[in-house]
Design a protein around this motif. Sequence first.
Motif, PDB file in Angstrom:
ATOM      1  N   GLY A 229       0.833  -1.194   0.000  1.00 48.67           N
ATOM      2  CA  GLY A 229       0.000   0.000   0.000  1.00 48.67           C
ATOM      3  C   GLY A 229       0.869   1.244   0.000  1.00 48.67           C
ATOM      4  N   SER A 230       0.464   2.256  -0.780  1.00 49.00           N
ATOM      5  CA  SER A 230       1.315   3.430  -0.929  1.00 49.00           C
ATOM      6  C   SER A 230       0.501   4.691  -1.196  1.00 49.00           C
ATOM      7  N   TYR A 231       1.168   5.838  -1.095  1.00 48.13           N
ATOM      8  CA  TYR A 231       0.612   7.138  -1.485  1.00 48.13           C
ATOM      9  C   TYR A 231       1.349   7.603  -2.738  1.00 48.13           C
ATOM     10  N   LEU A 232       0.608   8.095  -3.721  1.00 46.43           N
ATOM     11  CA  LEU A 232       1.195   8.656  -4.932  1.00 46.43           C
ATOM     12  C   LEU A 232       0.569  10.014  -5.220  1.00 46.43           C
ATOM     13  N   PRO A 233       1.264  10.899  -5.951  1.00 45.53           N
ATOM     14  CA  PRO A 233       0.670  12.189  -6.318  1.00 45.53           C
ATOM     15  C   PRO A 233      -0.665  11.981  -7.032  1.00 45.53           C
ATOM     16  N   PHE A 234      -1.679  12.699  -6.594  1.00 45.26           N
ATOM     17  CA  PHE A 234      -3.027  12.526  -7.141  1.00 45.26           C
ATOM     18  C   PHE A 234      -3.097  13.044  -8.571  1.00 45.26           C
ATOM     19  N   GLU A 235      -3.732  12.256  -9.451  1.00 49.16           N
ATOM     20  CA  GLU A 235      -3.919  12.656 -10.853  1.00 49.16           C
ATOM     21  C   GLU A 235      -5.413  12.628 -11.160  1.00 49.16           C
ATOM     22  N   ASP A 236      -5.949  13.798 -11.543  1.00 49.51           N
ATOM     23  CA  ASP A 236      -7.367  13.889 -11.909  1.00 49.51           C
ATOM     24  C   ASP A 236      -7.665  12.993 -13.104  1.00 49.51           C
ATOM     25  N   GLY A 237      -8.787  12.283 -13.027  1.00 49.40           N
ATOM     26  CA  GLY A 237      -9.189  11.400 -14.118  1.00 49.40           C
ATOM     27  C   GLY A 237      -8.561  10.026 -14.056  1.00 49.40           C
ATOM     28  N   LYS A 238      -7.501   9.891 -13.274  1.00 48.17           N
ATOM     29  CA  LYS A 238      -6.828   8.598 -13.143  1.00 48.17           C
ATOM     30  C   LYS A 238      -7.135   7.952 -11.805  1.00 48.17           C
ATOM     31  N   LEU A 243     -10.330   8.986  -2.606  1.00 47.20           N
ATOM     32  CA  LEU A 243      -9.047   8.620  -2.010  1.00 47.20           C
ATOM     33  C   LEU A 243      -8.062   9.783  -2.009  1.00 47.20           C
ATOM     34  N   LYS A 244      -8.536  10.980  -2.395  1.00 40.07           N
ATOM     35  CA  LYS A 244      -7.661  12.161  -2.424  1.00 40.07           C
ATOM     36  C   LYS A 244      -7.428  12.660  -0.994  1.00 40.07           C
ATOM     37  N   VAL A 245      -6.162  12.895  -0.640  1.00 43.66           N
ATOM     38  CA  VAL A 245      -5.796  13.439   0.666  1.00 43.66           C
ATOM     39  C   VAL A 245      -4.758  14.541   0.465  1.00 43.66           C
ATOM     40  N   VAL A 246      -4.714  15.478   1.426  1.00 44.35           N
ATOM     41  CA  VAL A 246      -3.722  16.554   1.388  1.00 44.35           C
ATOM     42  C   VAL A 246      -2.821  16.415   2.604  1.00 44.35           C
ATOM     43  N   SER A 247      -1.515  16.377   2.382  1.00 45.18           N
ATOM     44  CA  SER A 247      -0.540  16.224   3.458  1.00 45.18           C
ATOM     45  C   SER A 247       0.595  17.211   3.244  1.00 45.18           C
ATOM     46  N   LYS A 254      -4.333   7.996  -1.649  1.00 42.68           N
ATOM     47  CA  LYS A 254      -3.995   6.917  -0.716  1.00 42.68           C
ATOM     48  C   LYS A 254      -4.494   5.581  -1.244  1.00 42.68           C
ATOM     49  N   ASN A 255      -4.115   4.516  -0.543  1.00 41.77           N
ATOM     50  CA  ASN A 255      -4.577   3.142  -0.855  1.00 41.77           C
ATOM     51  C   ASN A 255      -4.176   2.658  -2.246  1.00 41.77           C
ATOM     52  N   ILE A 256      -3.109   3.237  -2.798  1.00 46.97           N
ATOM     53  CA  ILE A 256      -2.585   2.735  -4.069  1.00 46.97           C
ATOM     54  C   ILE A 256      -1.830   1.431  -3.811  1.00 46.97           C
ATOM     55  N   LEU A 257      -2.053   0.424  -4.645  1.00 47.34           N
ATOM     56  CA  LEU A 257      -1.294  -0.821  -4.530  1.00 47.34           C
ATOM     57  C   LEU A 257      -0.136  -0.779  -5.521  1.00 47.34           C
ATOM     58  N   GLN A 258       1.065  -0.679  -4.974  1.00 47.83           N
ATOM     59  CA  GLN A 258       2.251  -0.781  -5.821  1.00 47.83           C
ATOM     60  C   GLN A 258       2.569  -2.265  -5.968  1.00 47.83           C
ATOM     61  N   VAL A 259       2.379  -2.782  -7.159  1.00 50.43           N
ATOM     62  CA  VAL A 259       2.459  -4.227  -7.401  1.00 50.43           C
ATOM     63  C   VAL A 259       3.906  -4.690  -7.516  1.00 50.43           C
TER      64      VAL A 259
END
Length: 361
Positions: A229-238, A243-247, A254-259
């Motif tokens: 589980g990971s955080y990645l820069p949010f991309e609109d439409g993708k 799941l958008k968070v501001v830190s 949030k909740n991105i699965l890096q495979v």
Amino acid sequence: MHIVLMNCLILGGTIDIVAHKVRKDGKIRELFRATGGAWGGTVIDQKFINLLYSIFGEEFIKEFHSKFPKDYVELLQDFEIRKRGESESVRVSLPYNFCNFSFDGKSVQDRIKNYTEKSGTSVKFSSGKLVLSSEIVHSLFEGPLKEINDHIENLLCRPKLRDLNYIFLVGGFAESARLQSSIKKSFSNRVTVLVPEEASLAVVRGAVAFGCDPSSICQRICRYTYGVGSYLPFEDGKHRDDLKVVSDELVLCKNILQVWAECGEVIGHNEVWRETYTPIITNQKGIVFQFFKSSKKKVQYTDEQGVEKCGCLVVEMPDMTGDKDRAVDLEVIFGGTEIKVVGYDHTSKTHRETYIDFLTA
């Protein structure tokens, strides 16, 4: 190339079938992940218990089990031995206490006689033994053997098994003469069916041999999709808006699965996946890595249906020097029976590791 039919009794009598190719250097390559079902020896044992319920009555058997547990186990153990034989009928030894056990005023002989008259099938009591006719024995084995043969037949239709040479039968159920006969009758015209001596110990011996040389299996097939589980820069439409968070002024998803590896992917021995992570908040004191698996091939988020947590690793970051520029390396080592996961904080030199069961997790 060979296909292995393995009965693993400690898993409750399942049949696991896996195909391997033996390379010229003697190393073993897995062609597809283990498949199978609940068609093993304990399934037949349960059918025998159900037969006892039909003959003597469920309350009769449970009462006997309660009063004479040792004799009940001996009864099932004798059937376990007899079911491996070649004879058409089976003679199961009944313990002394069973032969003389009475429940609701009916003896063992009375119940066998009543069952035979009502069912029309041949069950006899002779010299302290329960004699099961070939018809009854066939009914105990018919379902599991058909399932096994049908599954092997489906596997043989796969292009990867076009050049198949051998079928090996190993495990406790592999010692059953009926199983051996059934598979040889169905497939010996296409492949050579082999049963090693003491087939029930072959799985243990194989495990010991593998422990001495883990590199002997040079490639395995992933049973699941694995990732972190990971955080990645949010991309609109993708990414999903929920799941958008501001830190610290960073807009993240949030909740991105890096495979690490996908279901069905070929994994080599000691194959490594690496990634570097940095803090997402000021004065962060550590990173909690959560690991997930799924039987689905394509997974984007950790909260999708069918995604399960399968591990966790906490890497402390006590040294704040560099703050959000600090780095933690996550290293994932595949190839054996376990996935080794190592986390390392470059600033504080913190080192943590954990393991995930690669075969069943």
